[in-house]
Every structure is written in structure tokens, then in C-alpha cells.
Design a protein around this motif. Structure first.
Motif, PDB file in Angstrom:
ATOM      1  N   GLU A  96       0.818  -1.206   0.000  1.00 22.56           N
ATOM      2  CA  GLU A  96       0.000   0.000   0.000  1.00 22.56           C
ATOM      3  C   GLU A  96       0.856   1.262   0.000  1.00 22.56           C
ATOM      4  OE1 GLU A  96      -3.954   1.757   2.298  1.00 22.56           O
ATOM      5  OE2 GLU A  96      -2.895   0.020   3.098  1.00 22.56           O
ATOM      6  N   LYS A  97       1.944   1.242   0.761  1.00 20.04           N
ATOM      7  CA  LYS A  97       2.820   2.405   0.791  1.00 20.04           C
ATOM      8  C   LYS A  97       3.505   2.617  -0.556  1.00 20.04           C
ATOM      9  CE  LYS A  97       4.023   3.303   5.596  1.00 20.04           C
ATOM     10  NZ  LYS A  97       5.117   3.403   6.589  1.00 20.04           N
ATOM     11  N   ILE A  98       3.834   1.519  -1.235  1.00 24.48           N
ATOM     12  CA  ILE A  98       4.459   1.642  -2.554  1.00 24.48           C
ATOM     13  C   ILE A  98       3.461   2.201  -3.563  1.00 24.48           C
ATOM     14  CG2 ILE A  98       5.507   0.358  -4.458  1.00 24.48           C
ATOM     15  CD1 ILE A  98       6.585  -1.608  -2.319  1.00 24.48           C
ATOM     16  N   LYS A 156      -6.556  -1.777  -4.478  1.00 24.14           N
ATOM     17  CA  LYS A 156      -5.273  -1.369  -5.059  1.00 24.14           C
ATOM     18  C   LYS A 156      -4.238  -2.476  -4.978  1.00 24.14           C
ATOM     19  CE  LYS A 156      -5.801   3.599  -4.213  1.00 24.14           C
ATOM     20  NZ  LYS A 156      -5.210   4.804  -3.562  1.00 24.14           N
ATOM     21  N   LEU A 157      -4.415  -3.393  -4.017  1.00 20.19           N
ATOM     22  CA  LEU A 157      -3.460  -4.487  -3.892  1.00 20.19           C
ATOM     23  C   LEU A 157      -3.533  -5.428  -5.083  1.00 20.19           C
ATOM     24  CD1 LEU A 157      -3.780  -5.332  -0.092  1.00 20.19           C
ATOM     25  CD2 LEU A 157      -2.165  -3.807  -1.222  1.00 20.19           C
ATOM     26  N   VAL A 158      -4.694  -5.479  -5.737  1.00 20.11           N
ATOM     27  CA  VAL A 158      -4.831  -6.288  -6.947  1.00 20.11           C
ATOM     28  C   VAL A 158      -3.918  -5.718  -8.038  1.00 20.11           C
ATOM     29  CG1 VAL A 158      -6.410  -7.056  -8.746  1.00 20.11           C
ATOM     30  CG2 VAL A 158      -7.195  -6.924  -6.367  1.00 20.11           C
ATOM     31  N   LYS A 159      -3.876  -4.403  -8.126  1.00 17.04           N
ATOM     32  CA  LYS A 159      -2.989  -3.745  -9.084  1.00 17.04           C
ATOM     33  C   LYS A 159      -1.535  -4.075  -8.782  1.00 17.04           C
ATOM     34  CE  LYS A 159      -1.889   0.872 -10.894  1.00 17.04           C
ATOM     35  NZ  LYS A 159      -2.206   2.331 -10.792  1.00 17.04           N
ATOM     36  N   PHE A 160      -1.181  -4.081  -7.512  1.00 17.77           N
ATOM     37  CA  PHE A 160       0.185  -4.389  -7.126  1.00 17.77           C
ATOM     38  C   PHE A 160       0.521  -5.835  -7.501  1.00 17.77           C
ATOM     39  CE2 PHE A 160       3.653  -5.488  -4.245  1.00 17.77           C
ATOM     40  CZ  PHE A 160       4.468  -4.372  -4.356  1.00 17.77           C
ATOM     41  N   ALA A 161      -0.414  -6.740  -7.275  1.00 19.58           N
ATOM     42  CA  ALA A 161      -0.202  -8.149  -7.623  1.00 19.58           C
ATOM     43  C   ALA A 161       0.029  -8.296  -9.120  1.00 19.58           C
ATOM     44  CB  ALA A 161      -1.398  -8.990  -7.178  1.00 19.58           C
ATOM     45  N   TRP A 162      -0.701  -7.503  -9.919  1.00 22.68           N
ATOM     46  CA  TRP A 162      -0.512  -7.547 -11.372  1.00 22.68           C
ATOM     47  C   TRP A 162       0.864  -7.031 -11.747  1.00 22.68           C
ATOM     48  CZ3 TRP A 162       0.453  -3.798 -15.104  1.00 22.68           C
ATOM     49  CH2 TRP A 162       0.379  -4.235 -16.428  1.00 22.68           C
TER      50      TRP A 162
END
Length: 232
Positions: A37-39, A219-225
Motif C-alpha cells: 500500500e505504501k508503494i 489497489k493491492l490487486v494492481k500491485f499483484a498484477w
């Protein structure tokens, strides 16, 4: 040790808690917890704060990113665990100062630490409600006067990091920002049970218990992608 750049956020790929503790013992500075989340939500200001200090992995997403970057042994350490690890490692030889939370919570934190770590030397503490420049100057002056080896500040980001940078400019020590860790430590806030933490789904436990977090968690889904597509 070299930092690893994850979308502009620089993280130290520590492989153990002992390695982290050894590093900050030799290189006093400000420890900043980094998770997905911070990233994702990083701004020029928050990236600058992180990158000029000691960013460590505090989440499964950040850990996976480090591993994909070629650091398979990179560990994650929750901030609410790390500060207690540092106390356990150093309480017989170093002095401590605590800032943060409500007065009742900080009082309970100090009382519990003194019970669990016999002989711990807490040279000063105060609540986190610093409302004026005069109050801020007073706490910094107290830290300069008492010269603690380790300072914990639990006020939330980026407020706690900015305050710690002012403290560090006047007194060299190990600093760690703790967010709500004093509340967790004293039982005022409940952390996810051990199973959820060990299986890296603490975020899901929080979501189930606080559905309003859904917009943040999406937003974590975006990070996983990003990780799956090597877009970091």
C-alpha cells in the motif's frame, strides 16, 4: 547492503531480524515500514522520506516484489513485532524513549514493557498529541538531554517520520515509527490471529472486520498484477 528499488521506493532486503538489528546498530537512523500500500500510494514526499532513511519490508506484497527482484531470502517483519524484537535484543544494554498514542495507552505500554523486560531503561516517554511547535521543541530538547539509544514514535505516517527526522538532526540514535503498535501491544486494538499472519493474509482479516477498507484493498490487486507482469 544495497537497497532495492521497487517503483521508486527503496527497500533494504534484510534476510533476518538479526541482520536488520545488526545493521541499525552499526548505522543508526530511522526505520520505515514498507508494504504494498505504501508503494502504490507513494508520493514524491513519501518516497523521499523513505529513500533517505532505512526502509524495511513490512508486508507480503513488498516481500514478493523483493523476491522477484532476486532476493529469495528477503523477510518481512511487521512493525508491531520489530520494535519488540529490538527491545528484546538490546534492552540490557541500551536506553529507550517512547512517544505516541493516548496518555493511558503510553502509560500502559511503559508499565507492560517494564514487567516483560526486567531492568529495561526507559529514560522518557510522552503521549503523541503534540499540537504546538513549543511542545515539539520540548520533546526534542528532552531527547537531546537524555540521549536515548533507541526512540520509538507511534503517530502515523508521514507525521512520525518527519518528527523523527527533526529528532535525528539533533540526536543520533535508532528510530522506528510504529503507527498504532502501542495500542496493539496493550490490547486496545486487536491484531489478526496468528494463523492469518503466518499465511500472509492479515490484510484479508482486516478487510473482513473492517469492510470500509475495500477501496484501499482493491489497489493491492494492481500491485499483484505489477509483480506478475514484472512491471516494478
Amino acid at each position: 547492503m544495497n537497497k532495492v528499488n521497487i517503483r521508486g521506493v527503496e527497500i533494504f532486503p534484510f534476510s533476518s531480524r538479526d541482520q536488520l538489528a545488526d545493521y541499525v546498530n552499526s548505522n543508526p537512523g530511522i526505520l520505515v515500514a514498507i508494504n504494498a500500500e505504501k508503494i502504490i500510494n507513494s508520493t514524491e514526499q513519501t518516497r523521499s522520506i523513505i529513500n533517505r532513511n532505512i526502509g524495511y519490508c513490512d508486508g507480503a506484497g513488498a516481500q514478493m516484489a523483493l523476491q522477484r527482484k532476486g532476493y529469495p531470502d528477503a523477510i518481512k517483519v511487521a512493525g508491531c513485532e520489530l520494535w519488540l524484537s529490538l527491545i528484546g535484543r538490546f534492552y540490557k544494554e541500551k536506553t529507550f524513549y517512547l512517544v505516541g498514542a493516548k496518555q493511558a495507552v503510553i502509560d500502559a505500554t511503559v508499565e507492560k514493557l517494564r514487567k516483560e523486560f526486567k531492568g529495561i531503561n526507559i529514560v522518557g516517554y510522552r503521549n503523541g498529541y503534540i499540537k504546538t511547535d513549543e511542545e515539539k521543541a520540548a520533546v526534542i530538547a528532552d531527547i537531546v538531554a537524555k540521549k536515548p539509544d533507541i526512540v520509538f514514535v507511534a503517530m502515523g505516517s508521514p507525521k512520525q517520520e518527519l518528527l523523527m527526522e527533526e529528532m535525528l538532526s539533533q540526536h543520533k540514535a535508532i528510530y522506528q515509527g510504529l503507527g498504532g503498535s502501542f495500542d496493539v501491544f496493550t490490547g486496545h486494538v486487536k491484531r489478526a490471529p496468528k494463523w492469518w499472519v503466518e499465511h500472509k493474509v492479515e490484510w484479508l482479516y482486516r478487510l473482513i472486520n473492517q469492510p470500509s477498507r475495500i477501496k484501499r484493498q482493491i489497489k493491492l490487486v494492481k500491485f499483484a498484477w505489477w509483480i506478475a507482469a514484472n512491471k516494478f
